[in-house]
Design a protein around this motif. Structure first.
Motif, PDB file in Angstrom:
ATOM      1  N   SER A 121       0.881  -1.380   0.011  1.00 56.55           N
ATOM      2  CA  SER A 121       0.035   0.030   0.113  1.00 56.55           C
ATOM      3  C   SER A 121       0.887   1.237   0.098  1.00 56.55           C
ATOM      4  O   SER A 121       0.475   2.485  -0.238  1.00 56.55           O
ATOM      5  CB  SER A 121      -0.893   0.189   1.237  1.00 56.55           C
ATOM      6  OG  SER A 121      -0.181  -0.176   2.418  1.00 56.55           O
ATOM      7  N   GLN A 189      -9.703   9.888  -0.245  1.00 58.30           N
ATOM      8  CA  GLN A 189     -10.079   8.552  -1.091  1.00 58.30           C
ATOM      9  C   GLN A 189     -10.074   8.501  -2.184  1.00 58.30           C
ATOM     10  O   GLN A 189     -10.720   9.231  -2.926  1.00 58.30           O
ATOM     11  CB  GLN A 189     -11.536   8.318  -0.294  1.00 58.30           C
ATOM     12  CG  GLN A 189     -11.834   6.668  -0.442  1.00 58.30           C
ATOM     13  CD  GLN A 189     -11.029   5.886   0.617  1.00 58.30           C
ATOM     14  OE1 GLN A 189      -9.918   5.363   0.126  1.00 58.30           O
ATOM     15  NE2 GLN A 189     -11.368   5.501   1.729  1.00 58.30           N
ATOM     16  N   TYR A 190      -9.421   7.522  -2.893  1.00 55.53           N
ATOM     17  CA  TYR A 190      -9.473   7.331  -4.423  1.00 55.53           C
ATOM     18  C   TYR A 190      -8.925   8.592  -5.308  1.00 55.53           C
ATOM     19  O   TYR A 190      -8.979   8.631  -6.487  1.00 55.53           O
ATOM     20  CB  TYR A 190     -10.778   6.969  -4.975  1.00 55.53           C
ATOM     21  CG  TYR A 190     -10.752   5.403  -5.566  1.00 55.53           C
ATOM     22  CD1 TYR A 190     -11.291   4.422  -5.008  1.00 55.53           C
ATOM     23  CD2 TYR A 190     -10.160   5.319  -6.723  1.00 55.53           C
ATOM     24  CE1 TYR A 190     -11.171   3.262  -5.718  1.00 55.53           C
ATOM     25  CE2 TYR A 190      -9.977   4.372  -7.526  1.00 55.53           C
ATOM     26  CZ  TYR A 190     -10.607   3.026  -6.848  1.00 55.53           C
ATOM     27  OH  TYR A 190     -10.607   1.754  -7.497  1.00 55.53           O
TER      28      TYR A 190
ATOM     29  N   SER B  65      -2.335  -3.592   1.686  1.00 56.98           N
ATOM     30  CA  SER B  65      -2.527  -4.110   0.441  1.00 56.98           C
ATOM     31  C   SER B  65      -2.973  -5.694   0.529  1.00 56.98           C
ATOM     32  O   SER B  65      -3.203  -6.207  -0.620  1.00 56.98           O
ATOM     33  CB  SER B  65      -1.715  -3.669  -0.589  1.00 56.98           C
ATOM     34  OG  SER B  65      -0.381  -4.272  -0.382  1.00 56.98           O
ATOM     35  N   ALA B  87     -12.020   1.683   1.230  1.00 46.52           N
ATOM     36  CA  ALA B  87     -10.474   2.204   0.982  1.00 46.52           C
ATOM     37  C   ALA B  87     -10.149   1.522  -0.382  1.00 46.52           C
ATOM     38  O   ALA B  87     -10.813   0.332  -0.815  1.00 46.52           O
ATOM     39  CB  ALA B  87      -9.515   1.583   2.038  1.00 46.52           C
ATOM     40  N   ARG B  88      -9.426   2.453  -1.378  1.00 43.91           N
ATOM     41  CA  ARG B  88      -9.325   1.913  -2.499  1.00 43.91           C
ATOM     42  C   ARG B  88      -8.793   0.651  -2.867  1.00 43.91           C
ATOM     43  O   ARG B  88      -9.099  -0.238  -3.562  1.00 43.91           O
ATOM     44  CB  ARG B  88      -8.336   3.011  -3.374  1.00 43.91           C
ATOM     45  CG  ARG B  88      -8.037   2.782  -4.728  1.00 43.91           C
ATOM     46  CD  ARG B  88      -7.047   3.710  -5.265  1.00 43.91           C
ATOM     47  NE  ARG B  88      -6.241   2.942  -6.188  1.00 43.91           N
ATOM     48  CZ  ARG B  88      -5.129   2.091  -6.133  1.00 43.91           C
ATOM     49  NH1 ARG B  88      -4.645   2.226  -4.903  1.00 43.91           N
ATOM     50  NH2 ARG B  88      -4.564   1.470  -7.078  1.00 43.91           N
ATOM     51  N   ILE B  89      -7.714   0.279  -2.225  1.00 42.82           N
ATOM     52  CA  ILE B  89      -7.087  -1.176  -2.338  1.00 42.82           C
ATOM     53  C   ILE B  89      -7.734  -2.313  -2.116  1.00 42.82           C
ATOM     54  O   ILE B  89      -8.033  -3.175  -2.888  1.00 42.82           O
ATOM     55  CB  ILE B  89      -5.491  -1.050  -1.869  1.00 42.82           C
ATOM     56  CG1 ILE B  89      -4.697   0.020  -2.174  1.00 42.82           C
ATOM     57  CG2 ILE B  89      -4.757  -2.587  -2.175  1.00 42.82           C
ATOM     58  CD1 ILE B  89      -3.643  -0.050  -1.512  1.00 42.82           C
ATOM     59  N   PHE B  91     -11.278  -2.375  -2.055  1.00 41.23           N
ATOM     60  CA  PHE B  91     -12.190  -2.366  -2.886  1.00 41.23           C
ATOM     61  C   PHE B  91     -11.671  -3.160  -4.209  1.00 41.23           C
ATOM     62  O   PHE B  91     -12.409  -3.963  -4.773  1.00 41.23           O
ATOM     63  CB  PHE B  91     -12.520  -1.213  -3.481  1.00 41.23           C
ATOM     64  CG  PHE B  91     -13.801  -0.881  -4.274  1.00 41.23           C
ATOM     65  CD1 PHE B  91     -15.062  -1.464  -3.972  1.00 41.23           C
ATOM     66  CD2 PHE B  91     -13.621  -0.309  -5.441  1.00 41.23           C
ATOM     67  CE1 PHE B  91     -16.099  -1.357  -4.745  1.00 41.23           C
ATOM     68  CE2 PHE B  91     -14.862   0.083  -6.421  1.00 41.23           C
ATOM     69  CZ  PHE B  91     -16.027  -0.531  -5.846  1.00 41.23           C
ATOM     70  N   ARG B  92     -10.251  -2.770  -4.646  1.00 41.64           N
ATOM     71  CA  ARG B  92     -10.012  -3.374  -5.897  1.00 41.64           C
ATOM     72  C   ARG B  92      -9.793  -5.059  -5.515  1.00 41.64           C
ATOM     73  O   ARG B  92      -9.947  -5.806  -6.359  1.00 41.64           O
ATOM     74  CB  ARG B  92      -8.575  -2.880  -6.568  1.00 41.64           C
ATOM     75  CG  ARG B  92      -9.095  -1.352  -7.002  1.00 41.64           C
ATOM     76  CD  ARG B  92      -7.806  -0.960  -7.569  1.00 41.64           C
ATOM     77  NE  ARG B  92      -7.275  -1.683  -8.851  1.00 41.64           N
ATOM     78  CZ  ARG B  92      -7.203  -1.141  -9.888  1.00 41.64           C
ATOM     79  NH1 ARG B  92      -7.433   0.154 -10.406  1.00 41.64           N
ATOM     80  NH2 ARG B  92      -6.994  -1.624 -11.180  1.00 41.64           N
ATOM     81  N   ASN B  93      -9.283  -5.301  -4.235  1.00 42.66           N
ATOM     82  CA  ASN B  93      -8.765  -6.608  -3.918  1.00 42.66           C
ATOM     83  C   ASN B  93     -10.157  -7.492  -3.750  1.00 42.66           C
ATOM     84  O   ASN B  93     -10.022  -8.677  -4.213  1.00 42.66           O
ATOM     85  CB  ASN B  93      -8.349  -6.787  -2.537  1.00 42.66           C
ATOM     86  CG  ASN B  93      -6.715  -6.227  -2.951  1.00 42.66           C
ATOM     87  OD1 ASN B  93      -6.096  -6.256  -3.855  1.00 42.66           O
ATOM     88  ND2 ASN B  93      -5.981  -5.984  -1.854  1.00 42.66           N
TER      89      ASN B  93
END
Lengths: 417, 163
Positions: A121, A189-190, B65, B87-89, B91-93
């Motif tokens: 991350s 966020q994003y 991640s 949270a972005r990662i 969501f993708r995961n």
């Protein structure tokens, strides 16, 4: 309409002008893997694809379990070495060089304008050098290893204006904690963060990398700095060529601007168990600590160790405290040895550990027992992050961490001569 | 695709260390599953059932991640995660491992523990029968829907290899 830094990187890769909100499939410049490579590569092989799209563009650095804490991990490392050879990877650093993000930066593998994905991350760290870099999981990395492409949403951007000058014993870590405290743990966020304002020119690359690294703690996809003289002189010092000098257009469109004045800023600290639970250090001064952790991809660079040594020189870490130092890389460790920093820290009673992730993510190398308190220069203080869920982790700058080591309790570094 | 199940209601900022603490990352999926949410709700792993749904607040999955986070929830039978946002990662995961994750504004605080929730992945309609509540999830980007339909990135890779 002008373009943000993120839009410029994506437009350059797409070969056309793309704007925030669009979905695109684009080739990446680098794929960075730590031990997660084992999971990604195993998927690649299981699918029947079996080879990476470009052995020049994949980087493997082992850092999370270094030295391997048990036989299971030793076996995993052995498999990684075998797979790296089998895939013919050109950029493999084993467990010798340090924490992946610092190694990427030092080796010139993260450059301005690059689009980089990594199985961690904190891959967003490379934004300090104007790379559009972000973390992904191991399945998506398997897809990248197979094709060299990944799908992205072109992010909207937030401008973070940093004005003024940092007072004595206040650092970029304090700025990042102040941002988290003021704007919350998901204000970006994003989004892609672009740092600007007159403080930026005062920040060394070491300091910029801290802010870019911490950007994911605000939810950000990227945390980018424009390319300026500081960037160029750093990149020249590591032998980089063809440096892409770029910043956002003057009329770029930002979703929001967040402003922070450094002038009145104090040393800040994140209290358990979220990064945005932030107060000035003086408000929690006196809380007893059992463990002090100096290091990590956030604050384990030369500048950080130097500040800590400045506080601990000719002094002793409190007998009740164990202090661990995890330099961000072998190069940092060697420079710190050359400058006498490591001698100072060791003489003060700190335990000097290998350049690796250590206990930061809670696997090994200094975990906490229930009821214990740690003050750490790392990036997360979630419940159970560094061992027992009944332990408490406070996040602060290397100077605050060192001052706290001295007295065995949370201490404002401005109180120490 | 229709998903139906009992709701587990969680708050804001559920981080990846709460889902899979770092000290268990190298354990098998079965062993990781024993520790999910142990720091906040020890009943979860004992009582969670195939098809259950998580309803959470803001910033679900913030932090690392580590893909084990959505993977272990899927392993425990979670059929879908609804949250104010992710949270972005994470969501993708979640999508990458074939676990539907939908952003549903204003759902937080409206659903109670063990409410029956129904979700249409195609329309984004979310209903809570016992409360006569209806919500609409933000549509998944086309690319993410493709991945879900393929059963995750593993499916996408197999299709690639077959080509």
């Amino acid at each position: 309409m002008g373009l943000t830094m993120a839009e410029k990187v994506f437009s350059s890769k797409a070969g056309r002008s793309v704007q925030a909100g669009e979905y695109v499939v684009l080739p990446v410049d680098r794929a960075m893997c730590h031990e997660g490579f084992l999971l990604s590569c195993a998927k690649l092989i299981a699918s029947g694809i079996g080879k990476v799209w470009d052995p020049e563009k994949v980087v493997v650095i082992m850092d999370h379990y270094v030295p391997s804490p048990d036989v299971k991990m030793a076996e995993a490392h052995a498999k990684i070495r075998k797979l790296v050879k089998q895939c013919g990877l050109k950029h493999y650093f084993g467990e010798r060089e340090g924490v992946c993000h610092q190694v990427m930066v030092e080796k010139g593998l993260a450059l301005p304008g690059d689009l980089i994905v990594g199985t961690d991350s904190h891959t967003c760290t490379y934004g300090g050098l104007a790379a559009a870099a972000t973390g992904i999981g191991t399945s998506e990395m398997a897809y990248v290893l197979a094709t060299g492409d990944l799908w992205f949403q072109v992010p909207h951007s937030i401008r973070v204006m940093l004005n003024g000058r940092l007072p004595q014993r206040v650092y970029s870590k304090d700025v990042s904690l102040a941002l988290a405290g003021r704007f919350g743990s998901e204000f970006a966020q994003y989004r892609s963060i672009e740092f600007s304002g007159d403080l930026v020119q005062d920040l060394s690359i070491d300091s910029r990398l801290v802010l870019s690294n911490m950007s994911v703690e605000f939810g950000a996809k990227f945390g980018m700095f424009p390319v300026d003289d500081v960037t160029i002189s750093y990149l020249k010092s590591i032998g980089a060529e063809d440096i892409e000098v770029f910043s956002a257009d003057d009329d770029a469109e930002y979703e929001r601007t967040c402003t922070l004045d450094a002038d009145g800023l104090e040393p800040m600290i994140a209290l358990p168990h979220t990064v945005d639970n932030v107060k000035p250090v003086r408000e929690v001064a006196g809380e007893k600590v059992d463990q002090v952790l100096l290091g990590s991809c956030t604050n384990g660079r030369l500048e950080d160790l130097r500040e800590a040594a400045g506080i601990l020189k000719d002094r002793q870490v409190a007998p009740s405290v164990r202090m661990y130092v995890y330099p961000a890389s072998r190069q940092v460790l060697r420079q710190a040895m050359d400058e006498g920093i490591i001698q100072v820290l060791s003489s003060a009673g700190a335990v000097i550990c290998p350049a690796s992730c250590g206990p930061c993510f809670g696997s090994h190398g200094g975990l906490l027992a229930s009821g214990e308190v740690c003050i750490s220069s790392t990036n997360r203080n979630f419940k159970g992050r560094m061992g027992s869920p009944e332990a408490k982790v406070f996040l602060a700058s290397p100077a605050t961490v060192a001052a706290s080591a001295l007295f065995g309790k949370i201490t404002d570094p401005r109180e120490v001569g | 695709m229709i998903i139906q199940g009992r709701a587990w209601v969680l708050g804001d900022n559920i981080d990846t260390d709460l889902i899979v603490p770092g000290q268990y990352l190298m354990a098998s999926l079965e062993d990781q599953a024993k520790h999910v949410f142990e720091a906040i709700d020890p009943t979860f792993v004992k009582e969670v059932r195939q098809g259950d749904i998580i309803v959470a607040g803001k910033n679900f999955g913030c932090g690392s991640s580590r893909e084990m986070a959505p993977q272990v929830l899927k392993h425990l039978g979670i059929g879908c995660i609804l949250a104010e946002d992710f949270a972005r990662i994470f969501f993708r995961n979640a999508i990458a491992v074939g676990l539907p994750a939908l952003t549903v504004k204003n759902i937080s605080g409206k659903v109670e523990h063990m409410d029956e929730v129904g979700i249409s992945l195609d329309s984004g309609r979310v209903i809570v029968k016992s409360k006569a509540l209806e919500f609409f999830a933000a549509p998944l980007p086309e690319k993410m829907r493709e991945i879900i339909d393929a059963g995750g990135i593993d499916g996408i890779l197999k299709n690639l290899a077959a080509r």
